[in-house]
Structures are given as structure tokens and as C-alpha cells.
Design a protein around this motif. Structure first.
Motif, PDB file in Angstrom:
ATOM      1  N   ASP A 175       0.829  -1.206   0.000  1.00  0.00           N
ATOM      2  CA  ASP A 175       0.000   0.000   0.000  1.00  0.00           C
ATOM      3  C   ASP A 175       0.865   1.258   0.000  1.00  0.00           C
ATOM      4  OD1 ASP A 175      -2.247  -1.495  -0.029  1.00  0.00           O
ATOM      5  OD2 ASP A 175      -2.605  -1.411   2.129  1.00  0.00           O
ATOM      6  N   ALA A 176       1.920   1.205   0.835  1.00  0.00           N
ATOM      7  CA  ALA A 176       2.781   2.385   0.954  1.00  0.00           C
ATOM      8  C   ALA A 176       3.539   2.659  -0.342  1.00  0.00           C
ATOM      9  CB  ALA A 176       3.763   2.192   2.095  1.00  0.00           C
ATOM     10  N   ALA A 177       3.770   1.589  -1.113  1.00  0.00           N
ATOM     11  CA  ALA A 177       4.584   1.749  -2.332  1.00  0.00           C
ATOM     12  C   ALA A 177       3.742   1.988  -3.576  1.00  0.00           C
ATOM     13  CB  ALA A 177       5.458   0.510  -2.523  1.00  0.00           C
ATOM     14  N   THR A 178       2.411   1.940  -3.444  1.00  0.00           N
ATOM     15  CA  THR A 178       1.596   2.057  -4.661  1.00  0.00           C
ATOM     16  C   THR A 178       1.621   3.460  -5.251  1.00  0.00           C
ATOM     17  OG1 THR A 178      -0.302   2.341  -3.248  1.00  0.00           O
ATOM     18  CG2 THR A 178      -0.044   0.182  -4.242  1.00  0.00           C
ATOM     19  N   PHE A 179       1.808   4.479  -4.400  1.00  0.00           N
ATOM     20  CA  PHE A 179       1.863   5.831  -4.949  1.00  0.00           C
ATOM     21  C   PHE A 179       3.276   6.130  -5.444  1.00  0.00           C
ATOM     22  CE2 PHE A 179       2.864  10.348  -4.369  1.00  0.00           C
ATOM     23  CZ  PHE A 179       2.036  10.859  -5.355  1.00  0.00           C
ATOM     24  N   GLN A 229      -2.062   3.731 -10.522  1.00  0.00           N
ATOM     25  CA  GLN A 229      -3.391   3.117 -10.652  1.00  0.00           C
ATOM     26  C   GLN A 229      -3.272   1.599 -10.770  1.00  0.00           C
ATOM     27  OE1 GLN A 229      -5.310   5.054 -14.004  1.00  0.00           O
ATOM     28  NE2 GLN A 229      -6.914   5.774 -12.614  1.00  0.00           N
ATOM     29  N   SER A 230      -2.287   1.176 -11.565  1.00  0.00           N
ATOM     30  CA  SER A 230      -2.084  -0.257 -11.766  1.00  0.00           C
ATOM     31  C   SER A 230      -1.684  -0.930 -10.452  1.00  0.00           C
ATOM     32  CB  SER A 230      -0.999  -0.456 -12.828  1.00  0.00           C
ATOM     33  OG  SER A 230      -0.516  -1.747 -12.789  1.00  0.00           O
ATOM     34  N   ALA A 231      -0.762  -0.295  -9.727  1.00  0.00           N
ATOM     35  CA  ALA A 231      -0.299  -0.868  -8.461  1.00  0.00           C
ATOM     36  C   ALA A 231      -1.438  -0.919  -7.446  1.00  0.00           C
ATOM     37  CB  ALA A 231       0.862  -0.044  -7.916  1.00  0.00           C
ATOM     38  N   SER A 232      -2.296   0.122  -7.461  1.00  0.00           N
ATOM     39  CA  SER A 232      -3.423   0.145  -6.524  1.00  0.00           C
ATOM     40  C   SER A 232      -4.390  -0.998  -6.830  1.00  0.00           C
ATOM     41  CB  SER A 232      -4.177   1.472  -6.621  1.00  0.00           C
ATOM     42  OG  SER A 232      -3.342   2.520  -6.229  1.00  0.00           O
ATOM     43  N   ALA A 233      -4.595  -1.273  -8.125  1.00  0.00           N
ATOM     44  CA  ALA A 233      -5.494  -2.370  -8.502  1.00  0.00           C
ATOM     45  C   ALA A 233      -4.952  -3.700  -7.986  1.00  0.00           C
ATOM     46  CB  ALA A 233      -5.653  -2.408 -10.024  1.00  0.00           C
ATOM     47  N   VAL A 234      -3.628  -3.900  -8.143  1.00  0.00           N
ATOM     48  CA  VAL A 234      -3.000  -5.137  -7.646  1.00  0.00           C
ATOM     49  C   VAL A 234      -3.161  -5.213  -6.133  1.00  0.00           C
ATOM     50  CG1 VAL A 234      -0.807  -6.348  -7.371  1.00  0.00           C
ATOM     51  CG2 VAL A 234      -1.365  -5.278  -9.556  1.00  0.00           C
ATOM     52  N   SER A 235      -2.936  -4.070  -5.463  1.00  0.00           N
ATOM     53  CA  SER A 235      -3.034  -4.039  -4.013  1.00  0.00           C
ATOM     54  C   SER A 235      -4.449  -4.404  -3.553  1.00  0.00           C
ATOM     55  CB  SER A 235      -2.641  -2.644  -3.510  1.00  0.00           C
ATOM     56  OG  SER A 235      -2.902  -2.536  -2.139  1.00  0.00           O
ATOM     57  N   ARG A 236      -5.472  -3.846  -4.270  1.00  0.00           N
ATOM     58  CA  ARG A 236      -6.857  -4.159  -3.890  1.00  0.00           C
ATOM     59  C   ARG A 236      -7.124  -5.652  -4.041  1.00  0.00           C
ATOM     60  NH1 ARG A 236      -8.000   0.819  -6.108  1.00  0.00           N
ATOM     61  NH2 ARG A 236      -8.474  -0.001  -8.160  1.00  0.00           N
ATOM     62  N   ALA A 237      -6.602  -6.231  -5.119  1.00  0.00           N
ATOM     63  CA  ALA A 237      -6.797  -7.673  -5.339  1.00  0.00           C
ATOM     64  C   ALA A 237      -6.146  -8.473  -4.209  1.00  0.00           C
ATOM     65  CB  ALA A 237      -6.206  -8.073  -6.686  1.00  0.00           C
ATOM     66  N   LEU A 238      -4.955  -8.040  -3.807  1.00  0.00           N
ATOM     67  CA  LEU A 238      -4.248  -8.750  -2.729  1.00  0.00           C
ATOM     68  C   LEU A 238      -5.020  -8.653  -1.413  1.00  0.00           C
ATOM     69  CD1 LEU A 238      -0.533  -7.782  -3.470  1.00  0.00           C
ATOM     70  CD2 LEU A 238      -1.562 -10.042  -3.651  1.00  0.00           C
ATOM     71  N   HIS A 239      -5.675  -7.505  -1.181  1.00  0.00           N
ATOM     72  CA  HIS A 239      -6.469  -7.362   0.039  1.00  0.00           C
ATOM     73  C   HIS A 239      -7.661  -8.328   0.032  1.00  0.00           C
ATOM     74  CE1 HIS A 239      -4.679  -4.175   2.440  1.00  0.00           C
ATOM     75  NE2 HIS A 239      -4.318  -3.589   1.307  1.00  0.00           N
ATOM     76  N   VAL A 277      -7.656 -11.236  -1.500  1.00  0.00           N
ATOM     77  CA  VAL A 277      -7.048 -12.546  -1.228  1.00  0.00           C
ATOM     78  C   VAL A 277      -6.767 -12.673   0.272  1.00  0.00           C
ATOM     79  CG1 VAL A 277      -4.993 -13.969  -1.607  1.00  0.00           C
ATOM     80  CG2 VAL A 277      -6.044 -12.777  -3.524  1.00  0.00           C
ATOM     81  N   ASP A 278      -6.243 -11.604   0.867  1.00  0.00           N
ATOM     82  CA  ASP A 278      -5.924 -11.626   2.298  1.00  0.00           C
ATOM     83  C   ASP A 278      -7.189 -11.892   3.114  1.00  0.00           C
ATOM     84  OD1 ASP A 278      -4.463 -11.302   4.667  1.00  0.00           O
ATOM     85  OD2 ASP A 278      -5.023  -9.184   4.788  1.00  0.00           O
ATOM     86  N   GLY A 279      -8.292 -11.207   2.748  1.00  0.00           N
ATOM     87  CA  GLY A 279      -9.545 -11.393   3.474  1.00  0.00           C
ATOM     88  C   GLY A 279     -10.016 -12.835   3.394  1.00  0.00           C
ATOM     89  N   ARG A 280      -9.912 -13.400   2.195  1.00  0.00           N
ATOM     90  CA  ARG A 280     -10.376 -14.786   2.027  1.00  0.00           C
ATOM     91  C   ARG A 280      -9.471 -15.758   2.791  1.00  0.00           C
ATOM     92  NH1 ARG A 280     -12.845 -15.063  -4.074  1.00  0.00           N
ATOM     93  NH2 ARG A 280     -14.411 -13.475  -3.673  1.00  0.00           N
ATOM     94  N   LEU A 281      -8.185 -15.479   2.784  1.00  0.00           N
ATOM     95  CA  LEU A 281      -7.259 -16.330   3.533  1.00  0.00           C
ATOM     96  C   LEU A 281      -7.569 -16.293   5.023  1.00  0.00           C
ATOM     97  CD1 LEU A 281      -3.723 -15.798   1.931  1.00  0.00           C
ATOM     98  CD2 LEU A 281      -5.013 -17.919   2.107  1.00  0.00           C
ATOM     99  N   GLN A 282      -7.858 -15.092   5.519  1.00  0.00           N
ATOM    100  CA  GLN A 282      -8.173 -14.978   6.946  1.00  0.00           C
ATOM    101  C   GLN A 282      -9.422 -15.777   7.290  1.00  0.00           C
ATOM    102  OE1 GLN A 282      -8.149 -11.026   8.561  1.00  0.00           O
ATOM    103  NE2 GLN A 282      -6.316 -10.457   7.447  1.00  0.00           N
ATOM    104  N   GLU A 283     -10.402 -15.744   6.374  1.00  0.00           N
ATOM    105  CA  GLU A 283     -11.623 -16.503   6.591  1.00  0.00           C
ATOM    106  C   GLU A 283     -11.309 -18.008   6.620  1.00  0.00           C
ATOM    107  OE1 GLU A 283     -14.516 -15.662   7.476  1.00  0.00           O
ATOM    108  OE2 GLU A 283     -15.366 -17.671   7.298  1.00  0.00           O
TER     109      GLU A 283
END
Lengths: 367, 336
Positions: free
Chosen positions: B69-73, B111-121, B123-129
Motif C-alpha cells: 500500500d505504501a509503495a503504490t503511490f 493506478q495499476s499498483a493500486s489495482a494489484v493491491s486491492r486484489a491482494l487485500h 485474497v488476504d480477506g479470504r485467507l483470513q476466513e
């Protein structure tokens, strides 16, 4: 063995990247000269060629334009490369000149791309080794890896390096800067190698911190070498800042041969804490330059240095700091190590090209 | 560092060996005097780990995502400071000229990095579940199992274990070290020992002095140790109750952390002691059961060690001493 047209057999070399100041590139260029001197036709084919060496090599995919019946390929294996797949596909009789490669475990947690590349290198070794006519290793350590990968015939041969570059005229500007620093007192500790996790430059910084605290508050560390791991380099720089060592740790990046000679000339001790080395050319360069070597025995390092270095079993900073202090202050120890180093470097250089040519001639008939 | 002529020793190899022994003695004295407390060395390690990309040993996905997240901008406005007088002006001019172009590119990259980051989040949510769902079926991590009279300084196996590791070339790790009773013994015998124990309360309450004891899980600690960085490892109370996969993982890690020629010592309770009525409750709660000495020797032989087993006098425990063959590389292809 001769070609259908009756000309001499060609022993061509293939390599992933041909870069100046690179040990494998130097080896490849010198081997090309030795092969030609022995009467074989020999060209270098590479996936990537640095502009400065554009006249020395040809793109690997252009090989068919130079191919002739009876050609033999020597593949300079250092990392994963499209060249490996190309050679496997073309089925050329192959000699693997194995420089070893850093395993993926050393990049884990840093660059995912590097982990992937290293894992691919292992797969490519497993692909090529069983079919190779011969595997040339730079150390018994690498020879074992070749055998484990399925290479049936192996030999240990030296690296063809230009060790004299460290005793050539040093870069005057760099030498003057180093002399200015030395005038303020403190030992100069040198390490030469790419800034990557497997070379463990952060361990060297840790040792410098301990060494300055325990023995020599003015000591400096010179980490010479470019980087292919920007995450690790950034972490290393932040670590240096955190330890308030910015003025004592110098990272000049990749330097010219003359500048390298200046660093070796100014060094009191060469220290390596690499977690993995396939051979370690800078260790031998330190010996040639008359700089005593202190090192961990990881990978092929023990094979390379033999009895010509202080090889440390423990990795903790207080132990290494004590070893550095001893080397920097004990004249008899320095003389013992540099004397042994000179002999070891000579052993590794003696008839090096002829030994490789003989090994190749055992599987490819001499012209 | 001086220009004085030094004489070469008659037997350089013996001389260097003598120097190495003197260095080891110097380090021992330095440690004993508290010049470089173990705590400081530990803090140095932790300081560097804080800069690693995943900010820590565990490689936590949440930490990694925060870094993503910190590196997306991507900031298109480059700094223009310069050590040279005209440098800043030149850089500023170049920045003004190129900003429209660089800004356009970096906007798309961000924008591209943010899209990847959102996708990873996601995945993270599903993994936590998923983690929550499998939590109920989780095999608990094996705790330390100590039997009365077995893990103490006057136990029968302490003498042979100390003799096997005291002369190791490199640091000796004892796990689980408790309050450091065996670490003290090995240091007294001339070894450079330290200890690890997941029961941090024992270490917190121990009289440390210059002892280097660390309150952390054994496996986690070993993963943070440099390859071939240890001269010997002593395991007691740690492996008896492990299941096969956990034991295999631990031995694989030790295999890469032990220097060639290093020694692994395993002390284990026998099955007889494990099943006895007075066995500690941890034995019942452990997911696995102790191996027999023959099984340990076979397992370690397969791992490139030369192992011998010493049975205890009353059949309640045994010791296995295994030496890693010095010619064997710890980096086998299978471990990659």
C-alpha cells in the motif's frame, strides 16, 4: 573430429550475459582465446551483450547462421537463462562450465523475481546436466552439485580471471580519497561483491559496528560492487543509517579496474561473510593484492582459499571482530596469511587455461 | 598495518590453528567481561530484520500488504537538491520540462499498483476466513515436555552431551534451554554456547549474567540463523512429542544451519517414560510420541549424519549423538 567440409571443429561458448567487470565474462573471453589458440574455431553467443563488449559476442539466437556440423557448445552456467532452453532444444553436444548459482532460499523474503529465477536455474541445471558430455566445476563443492544434478563426467578446473587487474596502477582520485581517510586513522576493511542477500553485507556492517565498539572506533568498511537486489540494498543503507555508520560504511557501487586496485591497495583486511559462493574470485584477488583474508567457509570458499585465509566457523560479530583485530595488529599473522595467499593464488592461476583446454580435449578431439 | 618485517612461522598451519584458539579465548573473555552483551547482538539482528521487505521473520501477509500500500503511490516530483551551485536550477528546469510526461506515466503506474493491491487485500480477506475455518482442526504446536530428573545438571546424559559439543568449532545452541543450566555447563567446558526456549517466562526469571538466552520458538530461531552458522545443536525436551512433519521440518532447518562436521545431540524420553503414570501432562497433550533410539539413528543416517545412541541407565531416556559428515553440503537440491 572435423567438420563435413574438413575444417576445424568449432567449440563455441554460450552465456546468459556478457558484462564488463564480471568474473564469468572475463573467464569466457579468456577461454575463447585459449580455445582459438588450441586450434578450434570459437565464438561467444550471449542472450544479453553489454555495449562495451558488442564486438566480442553474437546474440545467441543468431547461432544458426554460424552453425556447422560437429559443433560443440560450452555453456557458462551462472543463472537461469533463455540460453539453457535454446541449447536443450538444439541438442548440441554440450560441455557445462558450471560457475554455481545462488539458491532461491537466499532471496526468500526479498525479491520474489530472484527466487523464481534461482529456482528456474536449478531446473535448468537438472535439464542440461544428465546429457552433458562433461561438467566443468570451479571447486569440489560445485562438482558435487553437478554430480547431484546428474552430470556423469566432471572435472574441477580453475577460473580464468584477470587477477593482475588488482595490482595495476590504481585510480589516482580514488587512491587519494582513500589515503585522506586513512590519514585520520582506523583500519580499512574491504569486501567486493554484488550487494545481494547471499553476500550478507548486513553481517559485515554488524561486524563493523562490533569491531568499532570493541577495538577500533575509526574503522571503515568498503562494500564494492553493484547490486541486483534493490530491496536488500535499501535495507542495508537504512541499517547503516540506524547504526550511525553512514560515514564509516562506503558503498561506491560497481567500480573500474583501476578503482578496484585502489581499494585493494588501501585495504588492511579482506572480509567475506557470504552465505554462498560458487568460487569467490575477489578472495583470490585479495591474495594477489597481498591483503590478508578473513572469511566464513560457506559454499566453495574453503575450497578456494584452502589454508591461505582465516576461515571462521562462527558467524557472531564479536568473534569476527576479534579475528579482524588479530589480523590487523599481528604482523606475523598478516605475513603468514599473505605469504600463503600468494602461493594459493599462484596455484589457482598456474596453467589455468591449459587445464581447461585439456579437459575439453578429453571429450572433443583436438584440431 | 606497520612496515616491520615479520618472520614466518615454521609450521604455518599449526600457527594459524593456535591463533584461532587464541581468538576463541579472547571472545570468551570478552563475553564474560560483558563488553558485548548477547542482548546487544540480538538487538542488531532485530534492527536489520525490521528493514527486510516483510518486516520480520514471520513474513506476515498483513505487513507485506501494508508495504505494498505504501509503495503504490509513485511520486513524479523528483527532489532537486544538489551539491553544486547550478545543479538545483538545472534539475528544477528538467523536472518542469518532463513533469507532464513523467506525471502521466506515474499516474497510470500508481493506478495499476493500486489495482494489484486491492486484489491482494481481497485474497488476504479470504485467507483470513479460511484460517478461521481451519483453526478448529489445527494440530497444536508441540510444547516442551520435561520429565522430573531428566533435564537437570546432574542427569546422566549431561556429561556425554557436553563432551560431544564443547569443542565444536562454532556456536552451540541448546533448545529448550530453560534457565540456562546446560548452557552454563557447556561454557564451563570451554564451548561457546547459548540457549533458546519458547517458555520466555523461564528466561525472564533466570539469572542471566553474561548468558545468551532467547525466549522464542526453536524453529523460528533456527530459521533466522545464518546458513552453516552453528557448530552444534543440543535438543532436549523439544522433539519427543513432535509429529513427523514438524520433526522433519526442524531437522531440515538444523541441517542447513549446522556447519559441515557439526554435531547434533538429541535427548529424548523413552516410550516407557512417556506412558508412565507420573509423566507430565504436556506428554498427554503433545500431538506425537517419542521415537525409539533406533529410529533416530536411522533418520539421522538418512540425513547425512553418523549417529550413535546411548541408552539411559534405567531405560527411561536415551541420548543420540550425530555428526554431520564434513564433506556433505547442507544445501542439497531437495532442500531448495
Amino acid at each position: 573430429m572435423s567438420t563435413a567440409a574438413g575444417g576445424p571443429v568449432a567449440v563455441h561458448q554460450f552465456i546468459a550475459t556478457l558484462n564488463p567487470h564480471d568474473a564469468t565474462a572475463t573467464h569466457t573471453l579468456r577461454l575463447r582465446d585459449a580455445l582459438r589458440a588450441a586450434g578450434w574455431r570459437s565464438e561467444i553467443f550471449a542472450e544479453a551483450i553489454h555495449d562495451d563488449l558488442a564486438a566480442e559476442a553474437i546474440k545467441h539466437w543468431m547461432y544458426p547462421e554460424h552453425a556447422a556440423p560437429g559443433d560443440v557448445a560450452i555453456y557458462q552456467f551462472t543463472t537461469s537463462s533463455a540460453v539453457a532452453g535454446y541449447l536443450a532444444e538444439h541438442g548440441l553436444p554440450l560441455v557445462l562450465d558450471f560457475h554455481n548459482f545462488t539458491g532461491p532460499e537466499y532471496f526468500a523474503g526479498w525479491e520474489p523475481r530472484s527466487v523464481e529465477r534461482a529456482a528456474l536455474a536449478a531446473d535448468q541445471l537438472a535439464l542440461l546436466a544428465p546429457a552433458a558430455l562433461l561438467g566443468l566445476a570451479k571447486s569440489p563443492f560445485s562438482q558435487q552439485e553437478l554430480r547431484r544434478a546428474g552430470c556423469r563426467h566432471t572435472a574441477v578446473v580453475p577460473v580464468l580471471a584477470d587477477y593482475r587487474r588488482v595490482t595495476a596502477a590504481p585510480d589516482a582520485r580514488v587512491a587519494a580519497e582513500l589515503a585522506r581517510l586513512r590519514a585520520g586513522g582506523g583500519a580499512d576493511i574491504l569486501f567486493v561483491g554484488r550487494v545481494v542477500p547471499s553476500k550478507a553485507q548486513h553481517e559485515l556492517v554488524k561486524v563493523l559496528w562490533a569491531y568499532r565498539r570493541l577495538y577500533d572506533p575509526k574503522a571503515r568498511l568498503h562494500l564494492v560492487g553493484g547490486t541486483s537486489s534493490f530491496e536488500y540494498t535499501k535495507a542495508l543503507q537504512d541499517y547503516v543509517d540506524d547504526l550511525d555508520l553512514s560515514a564509516a560504511v562506503r558503498l561506491p557501487g560497481e567500480v573500474s579496474d583501476a578503482a578496484l586496485a585502489a581499494y585493494f591497495e588501501a585495504a588492511d583486511v579482506y572480509l567475506s561473510l557470504s552465505a554462498h559462493e560458487g568460487f569467490g574470485v575477489p578472495l583470490v584477488e585479495a591474495m594477489v593484492a597481498g591483503v590478508p583474508v578473513v572469511t566464513r567457509g560457506a559454499g566453495a570458499v574453503s575450497d578456494t582459499v584452502a589454508d591461505a585465509a582465516l576461515v571462521l566457523a562462527a558467524a557472531d560479530p564479536s568473534y569476527i571482530a576479534a579475528a579482524l583485530h588479530r589480523v590487523c595488529t599481528d604482523e606475523q599473522l598478516r605475513a603468514t596469511l599473505t605469504d600463503a595467499g600468494t602461493r594459493r593464488a599462484a596455484e589457482l592461476s598456474r596453467d589455468a587455461a591449459a587445464r581447461i583446454v585439456d579437459a575439453v580435449a578429453a571429450v572433443v578431439r583436438r584440431p | 598495518m606497520t612496515d616491520t618485517e615479520a618472520t614466518l612461522p615454521e609450521d604455518p598451519q599449526a600457527y594459524v590453528e593456535q591463533v584461532m584458539a587464541e581468538i576463541a579465548e579472547e571472545v570468551r573473555l570478552r563475553r564474560a567481561s560483558g563488553d558485548l552483551p548477547p542482548k546487544l547482538e540480538r538487538e542488531l539482528d532485530e534492527l536489520f530484520l525490521a528493514h527486510s521487505p516483510v518486516a520480520g521473520r514471520g513474513g506476515d501477509l498483513g505487513d507485506a500488504l501494508r508495504m505494498v500500500d505504501a509503495a503504490t503511490f509513485i511520486d513524479p516530483v523528483v527532489p532537486v537538491e544538489s551539491e553544486r551551485a547550478a545543479g538545483a536550477v538545472v534539475k528544477k528546469g528538467m523536472r518542469s520540462l518532463l513533469l507532464w510526461y513523467v506525471g502521466w506515466l506515474t499516474h497510470q503506474m500508481s493506478q495499476s499498483a493500486s489495482a494489484v493491491s486491492r486484489a491482494l487485500h481481497i485474497v488476504d480477506g479470504r485467507l483470513q476466513e479460511l484460517e478461521r475455518q481451519v483453526e478448529g482442526q489445527r494440530v497444536p504446536a508441540t510444547g516442551v515436555v520435561e520429565f522430573p530428573g531428566m533435564q537437570c545438571a546432574d542427569a546422566w546424559w549431561v556429561e556425554p552431551a557436553t563432551a560431544a559439543v564443547a569443542k565444536a568449532s562454532g556456536r552451540v545452541l541448546h533448545a529448550a534451554c530453560g534457565d540456562g543450566w546446560l548452557v552454563r555447563r557447556i561454557i564451563a567446558a570451554g564451548g561457546d554456547a547459548y540457549g533458546v526456549d519458547p517458555r520466555s517466562r523461564l528466561i525472564d526469571s533466570a539469572t542471566l549474567g553474561t548468558l545468551d538466552l532467547r525466549g522464542e520458538p526453536v524453529g523460528e530461531h533456527l530459521r533466522a540463523v545464518a546458513a552453516a552458522g552453528l557448530g552444534a545443536v543440543v535438543l532436549s525436551g523439544t522433539v519427543d512429542g513432535m509429529v513427523g512433519a514438524e520433526r522433519g521440518q526442524l531437522l531440515t532447518t538444523i541441517g542447513t544451519r549446522l556447519a559441515p562436521g557439526g554435531t547434533l545431540v538429541v535427548h529424548s524420553a523413552s516410550r516407557q517414560a512417556w506412558e508412565a503414570a507420573d509423566a507430565p501432562p504436556e506428554a498427554d497433550l503433545a500431538p506425537g510420541r517419542p521415537l525409539r533410539p533406533e529410529a533416530w539413528c536411522s533418520l539421522l543416517d538418512q540425513g547425512g549424519y553418523e549417529a550413535v545412541a546411548l541408552p539411559g541407565p534405567d531405560g527411561l531416556d536415551f541420548l543420540v549423538i550425530a555428526v554431520r559428515a564434513s564433506v556433505t553440503s547442507p544445501y542439497t537440491p531437495a532442500e531448495r
